[in-house]
Design a protein around this motif. Structure first.
Motif, mmCIF file in Angstrom:
data_model
loop_
_atom_site.group_PDB
_atom_site.id
_atom_site.type_symbol
_atom_site.label_atom_id
_atom_site.label_comp_id
_atom_site.label_asym_id
_atom_site.label_seq_id
_atom_site.Cartn_x
_atom_site.Cartn_y
_atom_site.Cartn_z
ATOM 1 N N ASP A 12 14.521 -25.019 -47.654
ATOM 2 C CA ASP A 12 14.174 -23.576 -46.723
ATOM 3 C C ASP A 12 14.121 -23.859 -45.244
ATOM 4 O O ASP A 12 13.309 -24.547 -45.133
ATOM 5 C CB ASP A 12 12.843 -23.009 -47.386
ATOM 6 N N ASP A 15 16.620 -16.054 -46.083
ATOM 7 C CA ASP A 15 15.395 -16.708 -46.502
ATOM 8 C C ASP A 15 14.491 -15.759 -47.397
ATOM 9 O O ASP A 15 13.965 -16.029 -48.532
ATOM 10 C CB ASP A 15 14.577 -17.348 -45.267
ATOM 11 N N ALA A 75 13.394 -15.917 -51.312
ATOM 12 C CA ALA A 75 12.079 -15.528 -51.857
ATOM 13 C C ALA A 75 11.961 -14.729 -52.983
ATOM 14 O O ALA A 75 11.352 -14.727 -53.862
ATOM 15 C CB ALA A 75 11.219 -15.443 -50.786
ATOM 16 N N GLU A 81 10.678 -14.598 -56.832
ATOM 17 C CA GLU A 81 9.674 -13.742 -57.285
ATOM 18 C C GLU A 81 10.049 -12.858 -58.507
ATOM 19 O O GLU A 81 9.161 -12.506 -59.407
ATOM 20 C CB GLU A 81 9.019 -13.125 -56.367
ATOM 21 N N THR A 96 8.072 -11.606 -46.263
ATOM 22 C CA THR A 96 7.545 -13.035 -46.043
ATOM 23 C C THR A 96 6.783 -13.030 -44.630
ATOM 24 O O THR A 96 7.472 -12.431 -43.672
ATOM 25 C CB THR A 96 8.637 -14.096 -46.071
ATOM 26 N N GLY A 129 4.756 -12.646 -49.195
ATOM 27 C CA GLY A 129 4.918 -14.270 -49.124
ATOM 28 C C GLY A 129 4.993 -14.801 -47.826
ATOM 29 O O GLY A 129 4.641 -14.249 -46.971
ATOM 30 N N ASN A 167 4.402 -20.435 -50.796
ATOM 31 C CA ASN A 167 5.640 -20.806 -49.760
ATOM 32 C C ASN A 167 6.598 -21.519 -50.567
ATOM 33 O O ASN A 167 7.542 -22.158 -49.581
ATOM 34 C CB ASN A 167 4.778 -21.319 -48.604
ATOM 35 N N ALA A 226 8.494 -20.110 -52.735
ATOM 36 C CA ALA A 226 9.566 -19.100 -53.253
ATOM 37 C C ALA A 226 10.978 -19.160 -52.531
ATOM 38 O O ALA A 226 11.926 -19.209 -53.265
ATOM 39 C CB ALA A 226 9.048 -17.632 -52.886
ATOM 40 N N GLY A 227 11.116 -19.711 -51.250
ATOM 41 C CA GLY A 227 12.165 -19.697 -50.612
ATOM 42 C C GLY A 227 13.143 -20.838 -51.347
ATOM 43 O O GLY A 227 14.310 -20.696 -51.356
#
Ligand code: BGC
Length: 253
Positions: free
Chosen positions: A7, A105, A109, A113, A130, A203, A230, A232-233
């Protein structure tokens, strides 16, 4: 099956191998702060350093803070301007020697999710934002992503939304949580009036501190923190690369 997720953010580049069948990191995340220059060569060197750190040999998914179409970087709001028009996917692929998928990005994410986190099994309209150096957006309808939406640049009070309500703004302007939450609320209400979503997922790094601001929001739509916070990316980039390279013998098991 494992894929290396990376990420690229405004303040750091983070990576970890991800078990994409369960959406979990299989090793501790490695984080390298972004140097003062975020030019393509500098970022590519750091990505290669992360690959070496894990002695990684295999496909890579890389989340990037820009509009990405077919590997090409089209915008550069929070990264060096010289990235515009660069084939970032090819650059990273040549540098690391491994097949690489580059994607936005926030889209990454969102993918994580929706598959394993706060949006799992939700077939309505789900919007993930995000909050970090900028504000990212990803919209899913019936589980399908509308890629490369850029609602962080929507104008609010004559400014880019992300220049009022990003997590960075809270820090730079030393805003109280209440003041910052008011700005976030204003942004989410605007999104709400345009898309009438069924769920907002929040996020980015600040989602770790969700108790400080989520209770202050007053949107009609339910708002929940990202389950993978953080990470998730990293996880979403790996999932997307896994799907993208599915037909490649390298990732077949
Ligand atoms: C960029 C988006 C990105 C977001 C979060 C914005 O400035 O334009 O592409 O998703 O920041 O990093």
């Amino acid at each position: 099956m494992e894929i290396l997720g990376i990420d690229v953010g405004g303040s750091a580049i983070k990576g970890a191998p991800v078990n994409i069948s369960v959406g979990e990191l299989t090793a501790e995340r490695h984080r390298i702060p972004m140097p003062s220059s975020s030019e393509p060569k500098v970022v590519a060197d750091i990505v290669a350093e992360i690959v070496q750190h894990f002695a990684w040999q295999g496909p890579i998914g890389c989340a990037f803070p820009s509009v990405i179409k077919n590997g090409i970087v089209h915008t550069a709001a929070n990264i060096d301007n010289s990235w515009v028009d660069v084939n970032g996917e090819k650059l990273l692929q040549d540098k690391t020697g491994f097949p690489t998928l580059l994607l936005n990005d926030a889209d990454a994410a969102g993918i994580a999710e929706m598959k394993f986190g706060a949006g799992k099994d939700n077939l309505g309209t789900v919007i993930i934002h995000t909050f970090g150096t900028g504000i990212g957006s990803a919209i899913f309808v019936n589980g399908q992503l509308l890629a490369n939406t850029e609602f962080g640049h929507m104008e609010i009070r004559c400014k880019d939304a992300e220049h009022r309500a990003s997590a960075q703004n809270r820090i730079d302007e030393d805003l109280k949580w209440k003041t910052w939450a008011y700005r976030v609320n204003e942004f989410l209400e605007r999104m709400e009036s345009l898309f009438w979503p069924d769920l907002f997922i929040i996020g980015g790094g600040v989602s770790r501190k969700h108790e400080r601001f989520l209770p202050l929001l007053q949107t009609r739509t339910k708002v929940v923190p990202a389950k993978m916070l953080n990470q998730a990316g990293i996880i979403g980039a790996a999932i997307a690369a896994g799907e993208h390279f599915q037909s490649s013998p390298i990732v077949k098991q």
